[in-house]
Design a protein around this motif. Structure first.
Motif, PDB file in Angstrom:
ATOM      1  N   HIS A 114     -25.577  23.797   6.685  1.00 35.03           N
ATOM      2  CA  HIS A 114     -24.764  23.015   7.612  1.00 35.03           C
ATOM      3  C   HIS A 114     -25.649  22.053   8.400  1.00 35.03           C
ATOM      4  O   HIS A 114     -25.567  21.956   9.621  1.00 35.03           O
ATOM      5  CB  HIS A 114     -24.004  23.926   8.576  1.00 35.03           C
ATOM      6  N   MET A 167     -23.763  17.864  13.802  1.00 35.39           N
ATOM      7  CA  MET A 167     -23.574  16.454  14.096  1.00 35.39           C
ATOM      8  C   MET A 167     -22.115  16.059  13.903  1.00 35.39           C
ATOM      9  O   MET A 167     -21.549  15.306  14.714  1.00 35.39           O
ATOM     10  CB  MET A 167     -24.472  15.619  13.179  1.00 35.39           C
ATOM     11  N   LEU A 168     -21.478  16.585  12.834  1.00 33.62           N
ATOM     12  CA  LEU A 168     -20.075  16.273  12.587  1.00 33.62           C
ATOM     13  C   LEU A 168     -19.191  16.820  13.704  1.00 33.62           C
ATOM     14  O   LEU A 168     -18.281  16.139  14.190  1.00 33.62           O
ATOM     15  CB  LEU A 168     -19.655  16.851  11.234  1.00 33.62           C
ATOM     16  N   ASP A 169     -19.463  18.060  14.110  1.00 35.33           N
ATOM     17  CA  ASP A 169     -18.704  18.649  15.221  1.00 35.33           C
ATOM     18  C   ASP A 169     -18.871  17.828  16.490  1.00 35.33           C
ATOM     19  O   ASP A 169     -17.919  17.627  17.255  1.00 35.33           O
ATOM     20  CB  ASP A 169     -19.156  20.087  15.465  1.00 35.33           C
ATOM     21  N   VAL A 181     -19.476  14.582  16.702  1.00 33.20           N
ATOM     22  CA  VAL A 181     -18.720  13.336  16.592  1.00 33.20           C
ATOM     23  C   VAL A 181     -17.229  13.596  16.759  1.00 33.20           C
ATOM     24  O   VAL A 181     -16.512  12.805  17.390  1.00 33.20           O
ATOM     25  CB  VAL A 181     -19.015  12.641  15.243  1.00 33.20           C
ATOM     26  N   ILE A 182     -16.735  14.733  16.201  1.00 32.60           N
ATOM     27  CA  ILE A 182     -15.318  15.063  16.321  1.00 32.60           C
ATOM     28  C   ILE A 182     -14.944  15.297  17.789  1.00 32.60           C
ATOM     29  O   ILE A 182     -13.896  14.847  18.270  1.00 32.60           O
ATOM     30  CB  ILE A 182     -14.977  16.300  15.468  1.00 32.60           C
ATOM     31  N   SER A 228     -26.919   4.180  12.728  1.00 30.47           N
ATOM     32  CA  SER A 228     -25.859   3.336  12.165  1.00 30.47           C
ATOM     33  C   SER A 228     -26.301   1.876  12.091  1.00 30.47           C
ATOM     34  O   SER A 228     -26.032   1.177  11.102  1.00 30.47           O
ATOM     35  CB  SER A 228     -24.590   3.455  13.011  1.00 30.47           C
ATOM     36  N   SER A 239     -27.494  17.417  19.394  1.00 26.98           N
ATOM     37  CA  SER A 239     -26.055  17.681  19.501  1.00 26.98           C
ATOM     38  C   SER A 239     -25.768  19.029  20.155  1.00 26.98           C
ATOM     39  O   SER A 239     -24.666  19.260  20.648  1.00 26.98           O
ATOM     40  CB  SER A 239     -25.408  17.627  18.117  1.00 26.98           C
ATOM     41  N   LEU A 298     -27.453   8.528  16.866  1.00 24.20           N
ATOM     42  CA  LEU A 298     -26.454   8.174  15.860  1.00 24.20           C
ATOM     43  C   LEU A 298     -26.151   6.677  15.866  1.00 24.20           C
ATOM     44  O   LEU A 298     -25.998   6.056  14.807  1.00 24.20           O
ATOM     45  CB  LEU A 298     -25.173   8.969  16.090  1.00 24.20           C
ATOM     46  N   GLY A 307     -18.250   8.113  17.276  1.00 29.26           N
ATOM     47  CA  GLY A 307     -17.989   7.617  15.934  1.00 29.26           C
ATOM     48  C   GLY A 307     -17.555   6.162  15.936  1.00 29.26           C
ATOM     49  O   GLY A 307     -17.983   5.365  15.080  1.00 29.26           O
ATOM     50  N   PHE A 354     -25.576  18.905   8.631  1.00 30.41           N
ATOM     51  CA  PHE A 354     -24.834  17.889   9.350  1.00 30.41           C
ATOM     52  C   PHE A 354     -23.609  18.446  10.074  1.00 30.41           C
ATOM     53  O   PHE A 354     -22.869  17.686  10.697  1.00 30.41           O
ATOM     54  CB  PHE A 354     -24.380  16.786   8.391  1.00 30.41           C
ATOM     55  N   LYS A 355     -23.395  19.751  10.009  1.00 33.82           N
ATOM     56  CA  LYS A 355     -22.195  20.315  10.619  1.00 33.82           C
ATOM     57  C   LYS A 355     -22.204  20.130  12.139  1.00 33.82           C
ATOM     58  O   LYS A 355     -21.197  19.747  12.734  1.00 33.82           O
ATOM     59  CB  LYS A 355     -22.053  21.790  10.277  1.00 33.82           C
TER      60      LYS A 355
END
Length: 373
Positions: A12, A17-19, A21-22, A212, A197, A208, A28, A14-15
């Motif tokens: 996980h 990081m994904l959490d 962003v969510i 980007s 994060s 992030l 995002g 990126f998990k």
């Protein structure tokens, strides 16, 4: 329970990081804006460079041929500075802690940009790097400890100054192949975003947003590159990578912060150390250019640009995984893991150098063979 977390963290990567962003949807959105600004600016910069003949030089440590615009760093620097300041101003009261990084980074880029055009003296570039580093350090951001050793303020500030200047120049040196400096930087920013994060929202967001912006540039910088970032861009990335970890966060990261960053940046660091040693041994200026950097050796050994880039970025991705895993280990265990990773990368560097020298010797012997009678 601890072992389970450690094992799962590898799957996980990126998990977190994904959490993050969510839970912070605005991050995002600003990442998309940062990417878009950077990607949309590149075609404009290419046209300006072509109009004014602002091309990258050939020869020396350069491996490209033809006229390639060299001011691509302007795109991701403007994208990051505008987006980061807007994010800090609109959603969070972070301007006081964001401005020193953006201001100093822009100073680094501005003088690097001028160097790309006017070829400034090395001493002037060093002076600018010191001034930019001092702005960050005097704003309260420096290494306060190395492991269990608490650093006196003067020592901590000095170590931080040397760290910033060293990393700026290491990333400037590694920028010699399509997609290399930008690719390594994006992977480092993503790793920092994962690490931050957990506890440091502002630093995760800045990482992030910057990743980007650089990714928008990489769309045009991947092999075969249509534009280069120039010294301004590579020095800016080195500066941001050196300074973003200076935000304070969890106890584990504070304990291992310098060790984590040395491991995370070990490819540019080892390449820089090798260059300094090589030039000193050959009684040349350490600022002189040559074609014996890591990517040059990989190309000499027969890899294509794409293969060499994939190899280096794979190593960097593995380093990112290891540094994220180190966040879940007890302090001493993390140091052992990070030391092992750095040693492994050092061995790979040594092996590549050995094969490189062996092939050079074989080619030299072949070139000097006497003609058959």
């Amino acid at each position: 329970m601890e072992v389970t977390v450690q094992n799962n963290s590898a799957f996980h990567y990126f998990k977190l990081m994904l959490d993050f962003v969510i839970k912070n949807a605005e991050v995002g959105i600003f990442c998309l804006v940062s990417f878009a600004i950077s990607a949309l600016l590149i075609p404009i910069i290419i046209k300006v460079c072509e109009k004014h003949k602002l091309y990258d030089t050939t020869g020396g440590r350069k491996i490209h041929s033809g006229n390639i615009p060299r001011l691509g760093g302007l795109a991701f620097v403007l994208a990051y500075c505008a987006t980061a300041l807007a994010y800090a101003l609109i959603f969070h009261d972070w301007l006081s802690s964001t401005i020193p990084f953006v201001l100093s980074g822009f100073i680094i880029f501005a003088f690097g940009f001028l160097d790309d055009i006017f070829n400034l003296r090395a001493i002037l570039k060093l002076l600018v790097q010191v001034v930019a580093a001092l702005i960050v350090v005097c704003s309260g951001f420096w290494f306060r400890n190395i492991g269990v050793i608490q650093l006196p303020m003067v020592v901590g500030m000095t170590v931080t100054l040397l760290w910033i200047i060293g990393i700026i120049n290491a990333f400037n040196l590694i920028d010699g192949m399509d997609g290399l400096c930008g690719g390594i930087s994006v992977l480092i920013f993503l790793a920092l975003a994962v690490i931050y994060s957990i506890s440091q929202e502002r630093a995760a967001a800045m990482s992030l947003i910057l990743a980007s912006a650089v990714f928008g540039f990489l769309v045009y910088n991947k092999p075969k590159a249509k534009i280069f970032m120039g010294d301004g861009g590579s020095q800016f990335l080195g500066f941001m990578i050196a300074t973003l970890p200076l935000y304070r966060t969890t106890e584990n990261f504070e304990y291992n912060k310098l060790f984590i960053m040395i491991t995370l940046c070990s490819i540019p660091i080892l390449d820089c150390i090798a260059a300094i040693w090589r030039r000193t041994r050959e009684h040349r200026s350490i600022m002189s250019a040559d074609r014996a950097h890591l990517h040059h050796k990989l190309l000499y050994l027969g890899l294509t640009v794409e293969q060499a880039l994939f190899f280096v970025l794979l190593l960097q991705f593995c380093l990112g995984i290891i540094c994220c895993l180190a966040m879940y280990l007890r302090s001493f265990n993390a140091v052992v893991l990070l030391f092992t990773a750095f040693t492994f990368i050092s061995i790979i560097f040594g092996m590549i150098h050995f094969f490189y020298r062996t092939r050079m010797a074989e080619k030299h012997d072949t070139d000097h063979e006497e003609p058959a009678k």
